[in-house]
Design an enzyme around this catalytic site. Structure first.
Site, short mmCIF file in Angstrom:
data_model
loop_
_atom_site.label_atom_id
_atom_site.label_comp_id
_atom_site.label_asym_id
_atom_site.label_seq_id
_atom_site.Cartn_x
_atom_site.Cartn_y
_atom_site.Cartn_z
N ALA A 9 0.86 -1.19 0.00
CA ALA A 9 0.00 0.00 0.00
C ALA A 9 0.89 1.23 0.00
O ALA A 9 2.01 1.19 0.52
CB ALA A 9 -0.92 0.03 1.21
N THR A 10 0.39 2.30 -0.59
CA THR A 10 1.05 3.60 -0.48
C THR A 10 -0.01 4.65 -0.25
O THR A 10 -1.00 4.71 -0.98
CB THR A 10 1.84 3.93 -1.76
OG1 THR A 10 2.79 2.90 -2.02
CG2 THR A 10 2.59 5.25 -1.60
N ALA A 11 0.18 5.48 0.77
CA ALA A 11 -0.74 6.58 1.07
C ALA A 11 0.06 7.86 1.26
O ALA A 11 1.18 7.83 1.78
CB ALA A 11 -1.56 6.27 2.33
N GLU A 25 -3.27 4.54 -3.30
CA GLU A 25 -3.54 3.68 -4.46
C GLU A 25 -4.50 2.58 -4.04
O GLU A 25 -4.77 2.39 -2.86
CB GLU A 25 -2.23 3.14 -5.04
CG GLU A 25 -1.21 2.64 -4.04
CD GLU A 25 -1.57 1.30 -3.47
OE1 GLU A 25 -2.05 0.44 -4.22
OE2 GLU A 25 -1.38 1.09 -2.26
N SER A 178 2.25 -1.90 -5.05
CA SER A 178 1.32 -0.78 -5.13
C SER A 178 0.79 -0.70 -6.55
O SER A 178 1.49 -1.07 -7.50
CB SER A 178 2.00 0.54 -4.76
OG SER A 178 2.40 0.56 -3.41
#
Length: 203
Positions: A9-11, A25, A178
């Site tokens: 995950a990427t935030a 994403e 991601s």
């Protein structure tokens, strides 16, 4: 010893002069296996508050639901909206109370109150850091390098939206866990709203 499995995950969160942008994403992966490209990692809590998260989807959803219920309860009892810092502190206490079996999630809390826009970064144990911008998850190093080079304290909300999308795209291009599209939460004095950016990957 078993093989380490990454939950991808990427935030990204960016505080602008007139609001806050959160982005994440949409890919849900287990190791290098993609379970879904429609995962929701950005959540509107009320019309002045939103969160974005990196980690296990179930834990993200649970934290969002707990926070939303507590915000509703506060508004009914006190007849006004809680501050961003107060809700981040509440979430911090909830996360720390689970320190022996923690939520597998890092959280960005973004919102606007009487003091202006706020962005607060939290680790899985509930540590609080207020910052101007931040990136979480497996693609964080890739995203934050772009934020470091581009962010300005006087950035507008529209510029922050573009920068958040660019930062997530930078992570998606290089981080194998991601991907998918990008969900945005934009919070300003006019309220909180969600937006989606579709990405066409070229193979």
């Amino acid at each position: 010893m078993g093989e380490e499995v990454q939950i991808g995950a990427t935030a990204v969160g960016i505080k602008a002069k007139d609001g806050v942008v959160l982005a994440a994403e949409k890919r849900v992966s287990y190791g290098f296996y993609t379970l879904s490209s429609a995962g929701k990692k950005v959540f509107i809590i009320n019309d002045k508050l939103a969160i974005a998260s990196a980690g296990i989807i179930a834990d993200m959803q649970t934290l969002a639901r707990i926070l939303k219920l507590n915000v509703m309860s506060y508004e009914l009892e006190v007849r006004k909206k809680p501050t961003v810092r107060a809700m981040a502190k509440l979430l911090s206490i909830i996360m720390f109370s689970r320190r022996l079996l923690p939520f597998y999630a890092e959280v960005l809390v973004g919102g606007v109150d009487e003091e202006g826009p706020h962005l607060i970064v939290m680790d899985p144990l509930g540590s609080l850091i207020e910052d101007n911008y931040a990136a979480l998850g497996t693609g964080a190093k890739l995203a934050v390098s772009l934020l470091d080079a581009t962010y300005r304290p006087d950035i507008s909300l529209q510029e922050a939206k573009k920068l958040a999308v660019q930062a997530i795209k930078a992570a998606i291009e290089r981080d194998p866990v991601s991907g998918g599209g990008i969900d945005l939460a934009v919070v300003d004095n006019n309220g909180a709203r969600e937006e989606e950016v579709k990405i066409q990957m070229v193979i």
